[in-house]
Design an enzyme around this catalytic site. Sequence first.
Site, PDB file in Angstrom:
ATOM      1  N   TYR A 147      34.699  43.234  29.715  1.00 14.27           N
ATOM      2  CA  TYR A 147      33.746  44.330  29.899  1.00 14.27           C
ATOM      3  C   TYR A 147      32.645  44.152  28.862  1.00 14.27           C
ATOM      4  O   TYR A 147      32.900  44.184  27.660  1.00 14.27           O
ATOM      5  CB  TYR A 147      34.432  45.680  29.706  1.00 14.27           C
ATOM      6  CG  TYR A 147      33.542  46.856  30.056  1.00 14.27           C
ATOM      7  CD1 TYR A 147      33.318  47.203  31.385  1.00 14.27           C
ATOM      8  CD2 TYR A 147      32.918  47.611  29.065  1.00 14.27           C
ATOM      9  CE1 TYR A 147      32.499  48.271  31.716  1.00 14.27           C
ATOM     10  CE2 TYR A 147      32.106  48.685  29.386  1.00 14.27           C
ATOM     11  CZ  TYR A 147      31.895  49.009  30.719  1.00 14.27           C
ATOM     12  OH  TYR A 147      31.079  50.069  31.051  1.00 14.27           O
ATOM     13  N   TYR A 152      40.574  54.557  33.660  1.00 16.70           N
ATOM     14  CA  TYR A 152      39.482  54.844  32.736  1.00 16.70           C
ATOM     15  C   TYR A 152      39.968  55.526  31.457  1.00 16.70           C
ATOM     16  O   TYR A 152      39.320  55.427  30.416  1.00 16.70           O
ATOM     17  CB  TYR A 152      38.440  55.755  33.400  1.00 16.70           C
ATOM     18  CG  TYR A 152      37.540  55.061  34.396  1.00 16.70           C
ATOM     19  CD1 TYR A 152      37.720  53.721  34.747  1.00 16.70           C
ATOM     20  CD2 TYR A 152      36.498  55.748  35.009  1.00 16.70           C
ATOM     21  CE1 TYR A 152      36.900  53.107  35.666  1.00 16.70           C
ATOM     22  CE2 TYR A 152      35.656  55.135  35.926  1.00 16.70           C
ATOM     23  CZ  TYR A 152      35.865  53.819  36.255  1.00 16.70           C
ATOM     24  OH  TYR A 152      35.050  53.206  37.163  1.00 16.70           O
TER      25      TYR A 152
END
Length: 528
Positions: A393, A494
Amino acid sequence: MPSMVVIPSNGQPTRRIRIDRVDSIVCHRVKNQEEQYLVRWETTSRSQNPPLSWHNLKELSRCLELVQDYIDALDKLFEKNYISSHLLKKRKSPDTADEHERRPSPIDRHFHQPSRTPSTERSPSVSSSSLSVTTHNRLAATASSPEAVDIYNGVLDTEDGFIFARCASSPGIPQIDVSKVPTIDMLAAARGVMPKNAELMIRAQYLRQLARVPGKKIHLINTHDASSPSLRFRYINDYVLREGVYKADPATQMGCQQCSPRMGRDIGCEYTKKCDCLEYAAVNENSLDENQKMLYEKIRAEGGSTIGLPKKFPYFTEGSKMQRAGCLVPFYLNSRRPIYECNDNCRCGPNCRNKNVQFGRTVELEIFKTGTHRGWGLRCRENLAEGQFIDTYRGEIITDMEATRREESSNDKSKASYLYSLDKFAESENLAQEDIYVVDGEFMGGPTKFMNHSCEPNCRQYTVSYNKHDCRVYDIAFFACREIRAGEELTFDYLDKEEEDEIEEPEDKAEAVPCLCGAEKCRKWLWT
């Protein structure tokens, strides 16, 4: 198969819009069988009525992100002006339309448009170094309808080969109040025009951006409509450090000195007790003998190095039974332990078993439109083994203060889904909240930006460090936490598995962000 959209030329050189002078795109039309878009130009003074001019897509080729912004806002634009917003609902995907009305895809065939005959009356293209006021007076005088007007409140000029507009108010130049733009007549004309050629050019431009991303090919699939992900998103290969963010001094990045490329199996580091990079790695407590247990307890109580105690390398090596080389071993896969890889200062060589994430993505990915309120998603075109690395990421690394400012200034409640705190070592290193950096992957990053949330994910994020002395900047790497079949959407939690607190029912549901993952054990809410 052509890799790009080709627009036939009318034989004259086409000058492009100077993008730094453009404020926005405010409307569109078709004139002489050519899609055109109304450009609102920037002015030096707020009191000035800015120029507006119509331009074809070739002239706007450097401004496609502005065209995309306009297309994405069409529904709201029509709704705001009390015009039916069914235009976009009628948009069909080039992959799903009926054969007789199927739109050509930029990756299927060349872009076809009727040949254009040079005409200064209908084309806003600049054919000389500057268009005089007299020329525009003549154009305005011959204009018999609003559709015939090509420029308002100014004249077109060129600079360094690029078109821009400057304010002018001669009697023959059509004037319009910019606060009334787009007018009802403009919107009525736009209502019946699908921006299909612009969408094809936007798709082609996005595909070109994907082609430049290192690693195996990234595909783009949309079988629901003709939209593409935002052209404003910038693909980067590494973090971009913003103001107030610093990596540890490179001199602190120490490599293992007792290892070598050939220590038995030609796989670099062979023994965890000799690998200095594993100094802060988790101890394998199940392998401790009585003396080691006593030493370990003393180190935990008083501090000290755990080098010499039994540990585990994070990845399986070539020849491992039932597992693919490079996949995470269960000791790391089933835990939240940080991973420490070897680095360029090590003596173990470039092919060390303890180097994996730093080499980047090796799997073929596909960005696809989900067809639900979850927008775009990500999936893999090949089967993934349990523990296999997918990608990192990436994004801007910003300070906690800047992250708070961005979150508070954003009108989108989903902004938090792009922010990832680098707080793995906050407790062990006594880092204050204001000293913790945050990764913002909304505006720049990699394909993992499109990974959606799931309360029952098939991927998990892990901390991967190449400098054991840098507790504030490290990689966030995604690994498959189970076997994943090709074509299955890639998802992660998340909230991260470490956050085990249950989500309470929000008091104000209007302010809460609902979860749309659809998992059997869905928590119903992302943030409350």
